[in-house]
Design a protein around this motif. Structure first.
Motif, mmCIF file in Angstrom:
data_model
loop_
_atom_site.group_PDB
_atom_site.id
_atom_site.type_symbol
_atom_site.label_atom_id
_atom_site.label_comp_id
_atom_site.label_asym_id
_atom_site.label_seq_id
_atom_site.Cartn_x
_atom_site.Cartn_y
_atom_site.Cartn_z
ATOM 1 N N ALA B 2 12.566 12.631 -8.871
ATOM 2 C CA ALA B 2 12.108 11.367 -9.406
ATOM 3 C C ALA B 2 10.988 11.555 -10.418
ATOM 4 N N GLY B 3 10.169 12.609 -10.311
ATOM 5 C CA GLY B 3 9.060 12.795 -11.242
ATOM 6 C C GLY B 3 7.870 11.954 -10.828
ATOM 7 N N VAL B 4 7.380 11.113 -11.746
ATOM 8 C CA VAL B 4 6.248 10.229 -11.483
ATOM 9 C C VAL B 4 6.765 8.799 -11.376
ATOM 10 N N THR B 5 6.483 8.171 -10.258
ATOM 11 C CA THR B 5 6.975 6.816 -10.002
ATOM 12 C C THR B 5 5.802 5.861 -9.880
ATOM 13 N N GLN B 6 5.844 4.789 -10.674
ATOM 14 C CA GLN B 6 4.810 3.767 -10.635
ATOM 15 C C GLN B 6 5.400 2.452 -10.153
ATOM 16 N N THR B 7 4.641 1.761 -9.323
ATOM 17 C CA THR B 7 5.010 0.403 -8.933
ATOM 18 C C THR B 7 3.767 -0.469 -8.895
ATOM 19 N N PRO B 8 3.885 -1.776 -9.236
ATOM 20 C CA PRO B 8 5.079 -2.428 -9.770
ATOM 21 C C PRO B 8 5.251 -2.143 -11.256
ATOM 22 N N ARG B 11 3.131 -7.217 -13.462
ATOM 23 C CA ARG B 11 2.359 -8.011 -12.520
ATOM 24 C C ARG B 11 1.468 -8.965 -13.301
ATOM 25 N N ILE B 12 1.375 -10.202 -12.803
ATOM 26 C CA ILE B 12 0.433 -11.175 -13.363
ATOM 27 C C ILE B 12 -0.584 -11.473 -12.276
ATOM 28 N N LEU B 13 -1.854 -11.346 -12.617
ATOM 29 C CA LEU B 13 -2.944 -11.598 -11.689
ATOM 30 C C LEU B 13 -3.809 -12.735 -12.195
ATOM 31 N N LYS B 14 -4.415 -13.423 -11.269
ATOM 32 C CA LYS B 14 -5.419 -14.419 -11.663
ATOM 33 C C LYS B 14 -6.790 -13.736 -11.675
ATOM 34 N N ILE B 15 -7.663 -14.253 -12.478
ATOM 35 C CA ILE B 15 -9.027 -13.717 -12.554
ATOM 36 C C ILE B 15 -9.634 -13.683 -11.153
ATOM 37 N N GLY B 16 -10.233 -12.547 -10.798
ATOM 38 C CA GLY B 16 -10.881 -12.412 -9.513
ATOM 39 C C GLY B 16 -9.997 -11.848 -8.413
ATOM 40 N N GLN B 17 -8.680 -11.833 -8.641
ATOM 41 C CA GLN B 17 -7.790 -11.263 -7.628
ATOM 42 C C GLN B 17 -7.896 -9.740 -7.644
ATOM 43 N N SER B 18 -7.404 -9.133 -6.590
ATOM 44 C CA SER B 18 -7.389 -7.676 -6.527
ATOM 45 C C SER B 18 -5.957 -7.188 -6.371
ATOM 46 N N MET B 19 -5.734 -5.950 -6.756
ATOM 47 C CA MET B 19 -4.413 -5.355 -6.560
ATOM 48 C C MET B 19 -4.516 -3.847 -6.650
ATOM 49 N N THR B 20 -3.494 -3.180 -6.159
ATOM 50 C CA THR B 20 -3.401 -1.734 -6.236
ATOM 51 C C THR B 20 -2.145 -1.345 -6.987
ATOM 52 N N LEU B 21 -2.320 -0.517 -7.994
ATOM 53 C CA LEU B 21 -1.188 0.064 -8.699
ATOM 54 C C LEU B 21 -0.856 1.393 -8.022
ATOM 55 N N GLN B 22 0.408 1.527 -7.648
ATOM 56 C CA GLN B 22 0.810 2.717 -6.918
ATOM 57 C C GLN B 22 1.359 3.777 -7.874
ATOM 58 N N CYS B 23 1.075 5.032 -7.542
ATOM 59 C CA CYS B 23 1.610 6.156 -8.307
ATOM 60 C C CYS B 23 1.927 7.299 -7.350
ATOM 61 N N THR B 24 3.141 7.794 -7.435
ATOM 62 C CA THR B 24 3.586 8.902 -6.587
ATOM 63 C C THR B 24 4.310 9.930 -7.446
ATOM 64 N N GLU B 72 0.545 13.879 -3.346
ATOM 65 C CA GLU B 72 1.586 13.080 -3.986
ATOM 66 C C GLU B 72 1.094 11.757 -4.563
ATOM 67 N N ASP B 73 0.093 11.130 -3.925
ATOM 68 C CA ASP B 73 -0.238 9.739 -4.237
ATOM 69 C C ASP B 73 -1.602 9.595 -4.905
ATOM 70 N N PHE B 74 -1.674 8.701 -5.877
ATOM 71 C CA PHE B 74 -2.926 8.474 -6.604
ATOM 72 C C PHE B 74 -2.996 6.996 -6.985
ATOM 73 N N PRO B 75 -3.314 6.123 -6.029
ATOM 74 C CA PRO B 75 -3.348 4.695 -6.318
ATOM 75 C C PRO B 75 -4.584 4.290 -7.116
ATOM 76 N N LEU B 76 -4.410 3.282 -7.947
ATOM 77 C CA LEU B 76 -5.491 2.720 -8.757
ATOM 78 C C LEU B 76 -5.766 1.302 -8.278
ATOM 79 N N ARG B 77 -7.012 1.010 -7.962
ATOM 80 C CA ARG B 77 -7.374 -0.281 -7.396
ATOM 81 C C ARG B 77 -8.202 -1.088 -8.380
#
Lengths: 113, 116
Positions: B2-8, B11-24, B72-77
């Motif tokens: 698979a190589g490098v896989t990113q999810t999602p 994504r649309i976020l509202k100001i002030g929300q939080s999320m994690t971008l996944q990378c494997t 394997e994993d390097f998530p960005l928050r």
């Protein structure tokens, strides 16, 4: 601080024209040098790379680049461009001391038939 | 492979929300990177990691956090999303320099994030 400069932001050529894109970097130590290409809507793909040895390196799709250490340059060339070369091109430098892989601002190439 | 896989991918976020971008990545690469790409600005390094348990700031780390608990994993928050974080985010991995191979970076497909 390590940095990479790409002088041409937007280049427009006709098919069969020759191409040269400039790249200069600031770090004086041991470096690895790369050119990546990003086709519209896609992720970055490696075109070519320089590690050591012959300063003239050949990559995919007829691209080549010349490393000139005294000028801190790694310019990308292609003798005759094709419409399918329309893309954005990024120069990148990785040095052994900082472990960072730093990119230039990119050059957008448009080739018209 | 698979190589490098990113999810999602989007994504649309509202100001002030939080999320994690996944990378494997499944290439057993020591080095991993997070970049953001903005028009005319090229790729800016946000954070990078040279191995599990080790992370360091890049050129534009403010507003982001990372962790590297496994190879394997390097998530960005993103803790408090801001409109300035609207961008395309790319994760990349590479072998360690000096291991007999040139550390070519392999990129994921990217995550397009919009903060409104």
């Amino acid at each position: 601080a390590q940095s990479v400069s790409q002088h041409n932001h937007h280049v427009i050529l006709s098919e069969a024209a020759s191409l040269e894109l400039g790249c200069n970097y600031s770090y004086g130590g041991t470096v690895n040098l790369f050119w990546y290409v990003q086709y519209p809507g896609q992720h970055l793909q490696l075109l070519l790379k320089y590690f050591s040895g012959d300063p003239l390196v050949k990559g995919i799709k007829g691209f080549e680049a010349e490393f000139i250490k005294s000028k801190f340059s790694f310019n990308l060339r292609k003798p005759s461009v094709q419409w399918s070369d329309t893309a954005e091109y990024f120069c990148a430098v990785n040095n052994y001391n900082t472990d960072k892989l730093i990119f230039g601002t990119g050059t957008r190439l448009q080739v018209f038939p | 492979n698979a190589g490098v896989t990113q999810t999602p991918k989007f994504r649309i976020l509202k100001i002030g929300q939080s999320m994690t971008l996944q990378c494997t990545q499944d290439m057993n690469h020591n080095y991993m990177y997070w970049y953001r790409q903005d028009p005319g600005m090229g790729l800016k390094l946000i954070y990078y990691s040279v191995g599990a348990g080790i992370t360091d700031k890049g050129e534009v780390p403010n507003g982001y956090n990372v962790s590297r608990s496994t190879t394997e994993d390097f998530p960005l928050r993103l803790e408090l999303a801001a409109p300035s974080q609207t961008s395309v985010y790319f994760c990349a991995s590479s072998p360690r320099p000096g291991t007999g191979s040139v550390p070519e970076a392999f990129f994921g497909q990217g995550t397009r994030l919009t903060v409104v």
